[in-house]
Design an enzyme around this catalytic site. Structure first.
Site, short mmCIF file in Angstrom:
data_model
loop_
_atom_site.label_atom_id
_atom_site.label_comp_id
_atom_site.label_asym_id
_atom_site.label_seq_id
_atom_site.Cartn_x
_atom_site.Cartn_y
_atom_site.Cartn_z
N TYR A 37 0.70 -1.13 -0.06
CA TYR A 37 0.09 -0.05 0.15
C TYR A 37 0.83 1.26 -0.14
CZ TYR A 37 -3.19 3.39 1.15
OH TYR A 37 -4.20 4.67 1.23
N TYR A 81 -2.41 4.79 9.26
CA TYR A 81 -1.81 3.36 8.77
C TYR A 81 -0.75 3.00 9.73
CZ TYR A 81 -1.32 -0.12 5.06
OH TYR A 81 -1.39 -1.19 4.36
P1 NAI Z 1 -7.27 -10.15 4.34
O1 NAI Z 1 -7.58 -9.52 6.03
O2 NAI Z 1 -8.31 -10.88 3.66
O3 NAI Z 1 -5.85 -10.68 4.36
C1 NAI Z 1 -4.74 -10.70 5.28
C2 NAI Z 1 -4.18 -12.03 5.23
O4 NAI Z 1 -3.12 -12.30 6.10
C3 NAI Z 1 -5.34 -13.02 6.05
O5 NAI Z 1 -5.71 -14.17 5.29
C4 NAI Z 1 -4.78 -13.60 7.43
O6 NAI Z 1 -5.03 -14.82 7.94
C5 NAI Z 1 -3.18 -13.50 6.68
N1 NAI Z 1 -2.37 -13.64 7.75
C6 NAI Z 1 -2.17 -12.96 8.98
N2 NAI Z 1 -1.17 -13.22 9.82
C7 NAI Z 1 -0.64 -14.36 9.04
C8 NAI Z 1 0.63 -15.29 9.55
N3 NAI Z 1 1.26 -15.13 10.64
N4 NAI Z 1 0.76 -16.17 8.70
C9 NAI Z 1 -0.07 -16.16 7.48
N5 NAI Z 1 -1.12 -15.64 7.08
C10 NAI Z 1 -1.17 -14.47 7.85
O7 NAI Z 1 -7.16 -8.60 3.82
P2 NAI Z 1 -6.73 -8.16 2.45
O8 NAI Z 1 -7.05 -6.85 2.30
O9 NAI Z 1 -6.76 -8.97 1.36
O10 NAI Z 1 -5.00 -8.18 2.41
C11 NAI Z 1 -4.24 -9.00 1.80
C12 NAI Z 1 -2.87 -7.89 1.39
O11 NAI Z 1 -3.32 -6.93 0.77
C13 NAI Z 1 -2.14 -7.46 2.66
O12 NAI Z 1 -0.75 -7.53 2.50
C14 NAI Z 1 -2.56 -6.07 2.88
O13 NAI Z 1 -1.83 -5.09 3.55
C15 NAI Z 1 -2.71 -5.69 1.32
N6 NAI Z 1 -3.43 -4.55 1.19
C16 NAI Z 1 -4.71 -4.41 1.45
C17 NAI Z 1 -5.33 -3.24 1.18
C18 NAI Z 1 -6.85 -2.79 1.41
O14 NAI Z 1 -7.28 -1.87 1.61
N7 NAI Z 1 -7.51 -4.13 2.00
C19 NAI Z 1 -4.67 -1.94 0.21
C20 NAI Z 1 -3.36 -2.52 -0.17
C21 NAI Z 1 -2.78 -3.57 0.11
#
Ligand code: NAI
Length: 271
Positions: free
Chosen positions: A150, A160
């Site tokens: 991000y 953030y």
């Molecule tokens: P999400 O909450 O669906 O996905 C985050 C994932 O990280 C979850 O599946 C969670 O179980 C996993 N996770 C957390 N701790 C973990 C660990 N110790 N080992 C393995 N997995 C672990 O949310 P989202 O938004 O799909 O996030 C995915 C990526 O996208 C992240 O890196 C997030 O920072 C990034 N992102 C999200 C944005 C948003 O506005 N939602 C914008 C830009 C980037």
């Protein structure tokens, strides 16, 4: 519409928690484009059970792995190769979590133990994944590794907090490992900097809804959705982007290059 862009390719997709996760959409698109892959997430996320639906839909096996554990990641890459029948061609890192954000700590009042966890889970895990794959030689030549990031890595977004540092480190790791993996096996490594997206991790950020609207009003194309992010990631896993590496690629409808929009100007009443 599918184009068979990933026909015959094998991969590993992390981070699909529920059907709003960006990784969930990427898995669905990868399947449509002909890939076979394993799904992985932290053991605790696994217990929530939703990922099983995705696994059935994609005919994929689930391998639980905590992204902060070398042992779990070794198992992930070893078992994925056994299940898929060879080295993998693409890896998605879609992992982020900040205990400081979860517990509402302001940037000027961070708990440093939690800060270390934020970095370990959200940034070092990217290095750990690639180092594990490198040592096991688990990625095919011309393979592709993508991490999601991000824009708080470049510009300040106060809410953030410590995730900004994690994303700056994640993007730096993409450049550094991109060099080494490029030399070693012509594997490319990039980060995709996505618009604010309504997911579990996204909505956990303070003031998310307002900020989502703000970003949407700035970007000439509006915010990019999770489905659109999936389309973009598929191109990065495909053979059409073989020479793109060590980049941070903005997928944000033009937000990062826009100073201000007419919509935002209209909201400011200066005489
Ligand atoms: P999400 O909450 O669906 O996905 C985050 C994932 O990280 C979850 O599946 C969670 O179980 C996993 N996770 C957390 N701790 C973990 C660990 N110790 N080992 C393995 N997995 C672990 O949310 P989202 O938004 O799909 O996030 C995915 C990526 O996208 C992240 O890196 C997030 O920072 C990034 N992102 C999200 C944005 C948003 O506005 N939602 C914008 C830009 C980037």
């Amino acid at each position: 519409m599918a184009y068979g862009l990933l026909q015959g390719k094998r991969g590993i997709i992390s981070g699909a928690l529920n059907d709003s996760s960006i990784a969930w959409k990427i898995a669905q698109r990868a399947k449509e484009e002909g890939a076979t892959f394993t799904l992985t997430n932290a053991p605790i996320a696994m217990r929530m059970g939703e990922i099983k639906k995705l696994a059935e839909e994609c005919n994929a096996e689930i391998i639980p792995a905590d992204a902060t554990s070398n042992e779990d990641l070794e198992k992930l890459f070893t078992q994925s190769q056994e299940i898929l029948g060879g080295k993998v061609d693409f890896v998605l890192h879609s992992i982020g979590m900040s205990p400081n954000i979860r517990k509402g700590r302001a940037y000027t009042d961070l708990n440093y133990e939690w800060f270390k966890q934020t970095l370990d889970i959200s940034a070092l895990s990217f290095h750990r994944m690639m180092q594990t794959a490198y040592k096991l030689d688990a990625i095919n030549e011309w393979g592709s590794v993508v991490g999601l990031t991000y824009m708080a890595a470049q510009r300040t977004f106060p809410f953030y907090t410590d995730m900004a540092e994690a994303k700056a480190m994640l993007e730096s790791i993409a450049r550094s490992f991109g060099y080494h993996y490029g030399k070693y096996r012509k594997v490319r490594v990039n980060t995709v900097s996505q618009s604010p997206t309504q997911t579990t991790a996204g909505s956990g950020i303070g003031g998310f809804d307002k900020f989502f609207g703000y970003a949407d009003a700035i970007a000439p194309l509006g915010n990019a959705t999770a489905d659109q992010c999936a389309d973009y990631c598929i191109t990065l896993f495909s053979d059409y982007t073989r020479m793109v590496t060590m980049q941070n690629l903005f997928h944000d409808g033009g937000f990062s290059m826009t100073g201000v929009s007419a919509e935002i100007m209209d909201l400011v009443n200066v005489k």
